[in-house]
Scaffold this motif. Structure first.
Motif, mmCIF file in Angstrom:
data_model
loop_
_atom_site.group_PDB
_atom_site.id
_atom_site.type_symbol
_atom_site.label_atom_id
_atom_site.label_comp_id
_atom_site.label_asym_id
_atom_site.label_seq_id
_atom_site.Cartn_x
_atom_site.Cartn_y
_atom_site.Cartn_z
ATOM 1 N N CYS A 51 -1.453 98.782 77.072
ATOM 2 C CA CYS A 51 -1.510 98.496 78.512
ATOM 3 C C CYS A 51 -2.951 98.544 79.039
ATOM 4 N N HIS A 52 -3.908 98.535 78.130
ATOM 5 C CA HIS A 52 -5.329 98.584 78.514
ATOM 6 C C HIS A 52 -5.681 97.482 79.518
ATOM 7 N N CYS A 53 -6.385 97.864 80.579
ATOM 8 C CA CYS A 53 -6.921 96.869 81.507
ATOM 9 C C CYS A 53 -8.342 97.284 81.892
ATOM 10 N N ILE A 54 -9.066 96.347 82.467
ATOM 11 C CA ILE A 54 -10.431 96.627 82.920
ATOM 12 C C ILE A 54 -10.452 96.449 84.432
ATOM 13 N N VAL A 55 -10.892 97.480 85.141
ATOM 14 C CA VAL A 55 -10.863 97.449 86.599
ATOM 15 C C VAL A 55 -12.243 97.018 87.094
ATOM 16 N N ASP A 71 -9.130 109.526 75.109
ATOM 17 C CA ASP A 71 -9.044 109.467 73.651
ATOM 18 C C ASP A 71 -8.383 108.171 73.203
ATOM 19 N N LEU A 72 -7.302 107.809 73.889
ATOM 20 C CA LEU A 72 -6.604 106.580 73.510
ATOM 21 C C LEU A 72 -7.467 105.356 73.788
ATOM 22 N N LEU A 73 -8.152 105.389 74.936
ATOM 23 C CA LEU A 73 -8.988 104.238 75.297
ATOM 24 C C LEU A 73 -10.046 103.956 74.240
ATOM 25 N N ASP A 74 -10.520 105.027 73.605
ATOM 26 C CA ASP A 74 -11.517 104.848 72.547
ATOM 27 C C ASP A 74 -11.024 103.904 71.459
ATOM 28 N N LYS A 75 -9.704 103.788 71.332
ATOM 29 C CA LYS A 75 -9.135 102.941 70.270
ATOM 30 C C LYS A 75 -8.753 101.555 70.790
ATOM 31 N N ALA A 76 -8.928 101.323 72.072
ATOM 32 C CA ALA A 76 -8.471 100.058 72.649
ATOM 33 C C ALA A 76 -9.403 98.909 72.277
ATOM 34 N N TRP A 77 -8.821 97.728 72.167
ATOM 35 C CA TRP A 77 -9.625 96.529 71.889
ATOM 36 C C TRP A 77 -10.444 96.172 73.123
ATOM 37 N N GLU A 80 -14.438 98.908 77.747
ATOM 38 C CA GLU A 80 -15.606 98.819 78.636
ATOM 39 C C GLU A 80 -15.658 100.080 79.499
ATOM 40 N N ALA A 81 -16.767 100.255 80.222
ATOM 41 C CA ALA A 81 -16.928 101.451 81.046
ATOM 42 C C ALA A 81 -15.840 101.542 82.110
ATOM 43 N N GLN A 82 -15.316 100.400 82.534
ATOM 44 C CA GLN A 82 -14.297 100.406 83.583
ATOM 45 C C GLN A 82 -12.896 100.193 83.024
ATOM 46 N N SER A 83 -12.723 100.542 81.756
ATOM 47 C CA SER A 83 -11.406 100.421 81.133
ATOM 48 C C SER A 83 -10.485 101.531 81.600
ATOM 49 N N ARG A 84 -9.220 101.217 81.751
ATOM 50 C CA ARG A 84 -8.177 102.215 82.009
ATOM 51 C C ARG A 84 -6.922 101.806 81.249
ATOM 52 N N LEU A 85 -6.044 102.785 81.040
ATOM 53 C CA LEU A 85 -4.689 102.440 80.613
ATOM 54 C C LEU A 85 -3.918 102.187 81.902
ATOM 55 N N SER A 86 -3.360 101.001 82.029
ATOM 56 C CA SER A 86 -2.813 100.637 83.340
ATOM 57 C C SER A 86 -1.623 101.507 83.738
ATOM 58 N N TYR A 103 -6.913 90.547 74.180
ATOM 59 C CA TYR A 103 -6.055 91.079 73.128
ATOM 60 C C TYR A 103 -5.727 92.531 73.429
ATOM 61 N N SER A 104 -4.588 92.957 72.927
ATOM 62 C CA SER A 104 -4.340 94.390 72.880
ATOM 63 C C SER A 104 -4.413 94.771 71.404
ATOM 64 N N LEU A 105 -4.318 96.050 71.115
ATOM 65 C CA LEU A 105 -4.450 96.479 69.727
ATOM 66 C C LEU A 105 -3.381 95.833 68.862
ATOM 67 N N ASN A 106 -2.208 95.588 69.428
ATOM 68 C CA ASN A 106 -1.134 94.935 68.674
ATOM 69 C C ASN A 106 -1.568 93.562 68.160
ATOM 70 N N HIS A 107 -2.407 92.897 68.970
ATOM 71 C CA HIS A 107 -2.793 91.537 68.619
ATOM 72 C C HIS A 107 -4.121 91.473 67.885
ATOM 73 N N ALA A 108 -4.903 92.531 67.994
ATOM 74 C CA ALA A 108 -6.275 92.466 67.494
ATOM 75 C C ALA A 108 -6.311 92.085 66.018
ATOM 76 N N ALA A 109 -5.352 92.594 65.259
ATOM 77 C CA ALA A 109 -5.336 92.330 63.832
ATOM 78 C C ALA A 109 -5.165 90.840 63.549
ATOM 79 N N GLU A 110 -4.495 90.143 64.465
ATOM 80 C CA GLU A 110 -4.228 88.720 64.232
ATOM 81 C C GLU A 110 -5.287 87.841 64.892
ATOM 82 N N ALA A 111 -6.200 88.455 65.622
ATOM 83 C CA ALA A 111 -7.150 87.654 66.388
ATOM 84 C C ALA A 111 -8.110 86.932 65.457
ATOM 85 N N PRO A 112 -8.410 85.670 65.801
ATOM 86 C CA PRO A 112 -9.407 84.967 64.999
ATOM 87 C C PRO A 112 -10.776 85.582 65.217
#
Ligand code: FES
Length: 113
Positions: A51-55, A71-77, A80-86, A103-112
């Motif tokens: 649910c990562h978003c950037i505000v 801690d979780l945000l550190d793992k998000a795709w 950024e400094a203005q990242s939050r878990l929505s 992308y979210s982490l679920n998709h990052a692995a498949e990202a080109p």
């Protein structure tokens, strides 16, 4: 009532959207109430990063992120400094501009690359 501007995202809201948001509601709840289906793999209990978003505007009007969220945000795709878990970002009294990362982490692995 504050407004949230959701910036365009190819999948979730191709044209972007401006909605009213009741203070005390999470960004995730506002999104879902307005048919912007941001992923929420853990169901909104601060146990994933989908649910990562950037505000982009209004970041300081939100509640502060706690340690678990940080801690979780550190793992998000695309962190950024203005990242939050929505699901953990609670709307205050100011308007917000929210970007949903490509992308979210679920998709990052498949990202080109
Ligand atoms: S939905 Fe899992 S942390 Fe927000």
């Amino acid at each position: 009532m504050p407004q949230i501007i959701f910036l365009p995202h190819a999948v979730f809201c191709p044209d972007g959207l401006v909605v009213e948001a009741a203070p005390g509601t999470s960004i995730l709840e506002v999104a879902h109430d307005n048919h912007i289906e941001i992923e929420s793999a853990c169901g909104g209990v601060c146990a994933c990063t989908t649910c990562h978003c950037i505000v982009r505007e209004g970041f300081d009007s939100l509640n502060e992120a706690d340690e678990l969220e940080e801690d979780l945000l550190d793992k998000a795709w695309g962190l950024e400094a203005q990242s939050r878990l929505s699901c953990q970002a609670i709307v205050g009294e100011e308007d917000l501009t929210v970007e949903i990362p490509k992308y979210s982490l679920n998709h990052a692995a498949e990202a080109p690359h």
